[in-house]
Design a protein around this motif. Sequence first.
Motif, mmCIF file in Angstrom:
data_model
loop_
_atom_site.group_PDB
_atom_site.id
_atom_site.type_symbol
_atom_site.label_atom_id
_atom_site.label_comp_id
_atom_site.label_asym_id
_atom_site.label_seq_id
_atom_site.Cartn_x
_atom_site.Cartn_y
_atom_site.Cartn_z
ATOM 1 N N PHE A 1 -7.315 -2.360 -5.744
ATOM 2 C CA PHE A 1 -7.805 -1.137 -5.098
ATOM 3 C C PHE A 1 -9.186 -0.730 -5.624
ATOM 4 O O PHE A 1 -9.939 -0.061 -4.922
ATOM 5 N N HIS B 1 -12.583 6.286 -0.442
ATOM 6 C CA HIS B 1 -11.909 6.890 -1.594
ATOM 7 C C HIS B 1 -12.763 6.623 -2.835
ATOM 8 O O HIS B 1 -13.545 5.682 -2.873
ATOM 9 N N ARG C 1 -12.031 -0.283 -2.822
ATOM 10 C CA ARG C 1 -12.747 0.996 -2.783
ATOM 11 C C ARG C 1 -14.243 0.793 -3.017
ATOM 12 O O ARG C 1 -15.070 1.469 -2.409
ATOM 13 N N PHE D 1 1.450 4.088 -1.275
ATOM 14 C CA PHE D 1 0.906 5.213 -2.034
ATOM 15 C C PHE D 1 1.636 6.505 -1.634
ATOM 16 O O PHE D 1 2.350 6.547 -0.636
ATOM 17 N N ASP E 1 0.847 -1.206 0.000
ATOM 18 C CA ASP E 1 0.000 0.000 0.000
ATOM 19 C C ASP E 1 0.880 1.254 0.000
ATOM 20 O O ASP E 1 0.570 2.240 0.660
ATOM 21 N N PHE F 1 -1.266 -3.003 5.701
ATOM 22 C CA PHE F 1 -1.748 -3.931 4.663
ATOM 23 C C PHE F 1 -0.607 -4.840 4.214
ATOM 24 O O PHE F 1 -0.731 -5.535 3.207
HETATM 25 N N1 LIG Z 1 -4.230 3.305 -0.410
HETATM 26 C C1 LIG Z 1 -5.605 2.844 -0.312
HETATM 27 C C2 LIG Z 1 -6.223 3.180 1.009
HETATM 28 C C3 LIG Z 1 -5.760 2.304 2.142
HETATM 29 O O1 LIG Z 1 -4.613 2.794 2.739
HETATM 30 C C4 LIG Z 1 -6.438 3.470 -1.419
HETATM 31 O O2 LIG Z 1 -6.017 4.496 -1.946
HETATM 32 O O3 LIG Z 1 -7.511 2.944 -1.723
#
Ligand SMILES: N[C@@H](CCO)C(=O)O
Length: 316
Positions: free
Chosen positions: A277, A297, A281, A195, A193, A214
């Motif tokens: 993802f 998100h 989401r 990001f 994860d 994660f």
């Molecule tokens: N990085 C994930 C969220 C969980 O940390 C996302 O952007 O859906």
Amino acid sequence: MAVFTEVSTKEARELLRRLQLGKLLTLRGIEGGIENTNYFLTSEEGEYVLTLFERLSAEQLPFYLHLMKHLAHAGIPVPDPQADKYGEILHRVAGKPAALATKLRGKSQLAPQAPHCAAVGSLLARMHLAARDYERQQPNLRALPWWNETVPVVLPHIGAEQAALLQSELAYQNHVAASSAYAALPRGPIHADLFRDNVMFEGEELTGCFDFYFAGVDSWLFDLAVCLNDWCVDLPTGRHDGARAAAMLAAYQAVRPLTAAERELLPAMLRAGALRFWISRLWDFYLPREASMLKPHDPTHFERVLRERVQHPIHL
Ligand SMILES: N[C@@H](CCO)C(=O)O
Ligand SMILES: Nc1ncnc2c1ncn2[C@@H]1O[C@H](COP(=O)(O)OP(=O)(O)OP(=O)(O)O)[C@@H](O)[C@H]1O
């Protein structure tokens, strides 16, 4: 506001006493973050982040916390969870499982350029190598078995066109997972994860990464694909950014060159990273957990990224 559980100065002092980290100087709740309660804590010994785990279970946490400690000891810039005199790094504060880890310098770079992507590529490869001798085992809990379980749960909530893409991509990923190239992918503990909002920079210097909740054992290539999909993408369209991706891939490979199987499966794993993802989401969006604190998100972003990766596969 990410203080779901209040921590009193008395409780913070008690934790510092147990960890022998000197007197409490400051304690301040951190805004931002949607999963856990976080505080910045300063003591005579240094600056820390106190995290109270609101949802993760005490069974899952040791894998994440000991992985952070293992990486920190190997010189990877990650928060180092502080142990008590018995070596315990999972504590209890205000009735919740808690950890006190060292604070990283810097701030997130939300508009990364090629040098930032190169720094992330290099960090990721060093992290993979450093975690090779980590002994605890926990699978990536958001991998193919979870996708197979979760897709049928979200399907009733989405349109026909989206459902068709989700099902065909899931079938494709099950097919890939059964291939000999997939079986040949090198594996180990991965962040899963990494990001933009989980990495700190001061200018172009990467000062560390965090949020290992994660993490799990999976293919290294999947981790790299997750990074490429977030760092090397045009956010409004989901389009791949060739220059940033080239910088990340070159820096990763300067530390650990990709194997033949990894080169072959890069396009498939970029699709897998987008699918993972998109599913999570969709799940957070349509099936919010009871008493959830999550602000979901936008799922359509990863639908766009997936369509892009299917239509324009990226080969090395
Ligand atoms: N990085 C994930 C969220 C969980 O940390 C996302 O952007 O859906
Ligand atoms: N070790 C650390 N050093 C410096 N800052 C940190 C550290 N850990 C967390 N932070 C800060 O706290 C904020 C919230 O942390 P984090 O993102 O882990 O929250 P969360 O609620 O656990 O997860 P999520 O990312 O899912 O919202 C981060 O954006 C970062 O600014």
